[in-house]
Design a protein around this motif. Structure first.
Motif, PDB file in Angstrom:
ATOM      1  N   UNK A   1       0.831  -1.200   0.000  1.00  0.00           N
ATOM      2  CA  UNK A   1       0.000   0.000   0.000  1.00  0.00           C
ATOM      3  C   UNK A   1       0.868   1.254   0.000  1.00  0.00           C
ATOM      4  N   UNK A   2       1.942   1.239   0.781  1.00  0.00           N
ATOM      5  CA  UNK A   2       2.823   2.408   0.839  1.00  0.00           C
ATOM      6  C   UNK A   2       3.539   2.640  -0.490  1.00  0.00           C
ATOM      7  N   UNK A   3       3.899   1.575  -1.162  1.00  0.00           N
ATOM      8  CA  UNK A   3       4.690   1.716  -2.377  1.00  0.00           C
ATOM      9  C   UNK A   3       3.852   2.024  -3.614  1.00  0.00           C
ATOM     10  N   UNK A   4       2.565   1.636  -3.589  1.00  0.00           N
ATOM     11  CA  UNK A   4       1.766   1.750  -4.808  1.00  0.00           C
ATOM     12  C   UNK A   4       0.528   2.637  -4.673  1.00  0.00           C
ATOM     13  N   UNK A   5       0.209   3.065  -3.464  1.00  0.00           N
ATOM     14  CA  UNK A   5      -0.950   3.928  -3.249  1.00  0.00           C
ATOM     15  C   UNK A   5      -0.464   5.350  -2.971  1.00  0.00           C
TER      16      UNK A   5
END
Length: 417
Positions: free
Chosen positions: A380-384
């Motif tokens: 979530x942190x890397x792609x959102x």
């Protein structure tokens, strides 16, 4: 550990990972054509955030062999099977080829060199099976059964970090000897960060700079650094490529080594004495990204992904100088005939490759804090994009940024742009 703490793709092993497959693996390893697996069960072998480019299972194998009945615990590492961003990113990558080369060629030879120098350091766990076709897979003895554990619920101690740096320094030192004497030996280890398909131009690398600069402008005592990072942002990806590919494309006087390339706290396990609780050993893991690059690549990465806030703030120089002392000691012990690194040269190299550290501060540190302190989902942190923006509002990240930028200023990182 609760089921939701595992990666979804590690809850169900692929169909081919079955009794028949494991029977063939163990027959080859045990050299027993009559060996028969009678029971096989799987559980996830890593928690969320431990691994990103592969999946891991712990296999409990019960089998009969010539000498009786046995039970063995194995760690199975294979390629991502889910569809989506991760599979697309890593499907054509050389990660497994690199790691197989490390476990079958490099690390055994490195250990032989250490033994000849009367150094008992253990650099790797035994790989009992590996293959690239029809499936990319490595199988290892289970370090948990040997008393090792991943540290997940706290930051590492100085003793643990020092032990990890000691192992890294020995790997680096032996690689320097080979680079000096027979560089062709490491020719195949050339696939670092920049060679991952599309990674360097992806939001994973470039998505942090804009919210980082916005944060600098929002905090009065950090606003003086914003003009620096506006200049940095114009060509930091090109400078990153230059650093990662320097040894191959544009050799410079400096300290090139075989880098681990993902030297963080989840890629190592630690062993303590069961009776006394005293620290005994560290075992490094996950050699998928190893490539020849400047020494600063591993060390800068470790500042943000291995150290905790206290070490970054209070012990950074002590820990890195300890690494350097083990490097020099090992180089002498193994008969290195090249130019010996110096303390002055070491810190000059760190400054020369400062663009990589700019990336780590602006993009990797907030993710590391989100993962290790706030237990956020790494995917979530890397792609959102919205989740990523929230990282730059975390109080602990903003406080750390203040002390790190002050260190950059004092070290001359903003000079001579």
């Amino acid at each position: 550990m609760a089921e939701e703490s595992f990666n979804d793709d590690e809850l169900n092993p692929p169909e081919w990972l079955n009794v028949q497959f494991m029977t063939q693996v163990l027959r080859g390893y045990e050299k027993d054509s009559n060996l028969k697996v009678i029971n096989l069960s799987f559980t996830p072998a890593s928690a969320k955030g431990d691994h990103y480019a592969s999946i891991m299972f712990r296999a409990r194998v019960e089998y009969t062999a010539q000498n009786g009945n046995f039970t063995k615990s194995l760690i199975i590492k294979t390629m991502i099977v889910e569809e989506g961003i991760k599979k697309d990113m890593f499907k054509d990558s050389p990660l497994f080829t690199t790691e197989i080369g490390m476990y079958t060629k490099v690390l055994p030879e490195w250990e032989r060199i250490l033994r000849r120098a009367n150094d008992p350091a253990k650099l790797y766990v035994e790989c009992i099976y590996h293959s690239l076709q029809p499936h990319q897979i490595l199988i290892f003895d289970d370090l948990v059964e040997m008393g090792y554990a991943v540290v997940r619920d706290r930051f590492l101690t100085r003793e643990e970090i020092s032990s990890a740096y000691s192992k890294l320094a020995k790997i680096h030192a032996i690689s320097m000897k080979f680079i000096h004497e027979q560089p062709e030996y490491l020719k195949e280890f050339k696939n670092g960060l920049c060679e991952m398909p599309g990674l360097i131009d992806s939001s994973i690398i470039s998505g942090g700079m804009d919210p980082f600069m916005e944060m600098l402008g929002r905090i009065p005592e950090l606003s003086k650094y914003q003009p620096h990072f506006k200049k940095i942002s114009l060509h930091f990806k090109d400078r990153l490529r230059e650093t990662m590919q320097e040894y191959r494309n544009n050799p410079q006087p400096g300290y090139n080594v075989l880098c681990h390339a993902d030297f963080h706290s989840r890629n190592m396990m630690f062993k303590n004495n069961k009776e006394t609780g005293c620290f005994e050993d560290c075992m490094l893991l996950d050699y998928q990204g190893c490539n020849v690059a400047p020494m600063a690549v591993d060390l800068m990465y470790s500042i943000y992904m291995l150290m905790g806030p206290a070490q970054r703030r209070e012990e950074l120089d002590i820990l890195l100088n300890y690494y350097l002392s083990i490097l020099l000691e090992t180089l002498k012990k193994i008969g290195y005939q090249g130019s010996m690194p110096t303390e002055q040269g070491f810190w000059a190299e760190m400054k020369r490759h400062r663009y990589y550290e700019f990336l780590l501060l602006s993009t990797f540190l907030p993710v590391s804090i989100g993962l290790r302190t706030h237990k956020l989902d790494i995917g979530d942190m890397m792609h959102n994009e919205e989740t990523r923006k929230k990282l730059y509002q975390l109080e602990d990240f903003m406080e750390e940024t203040k002390s790190i930028l002050d260190r950059f200023q004092k070290s001359g990182y903003f000079d001579d742009f």
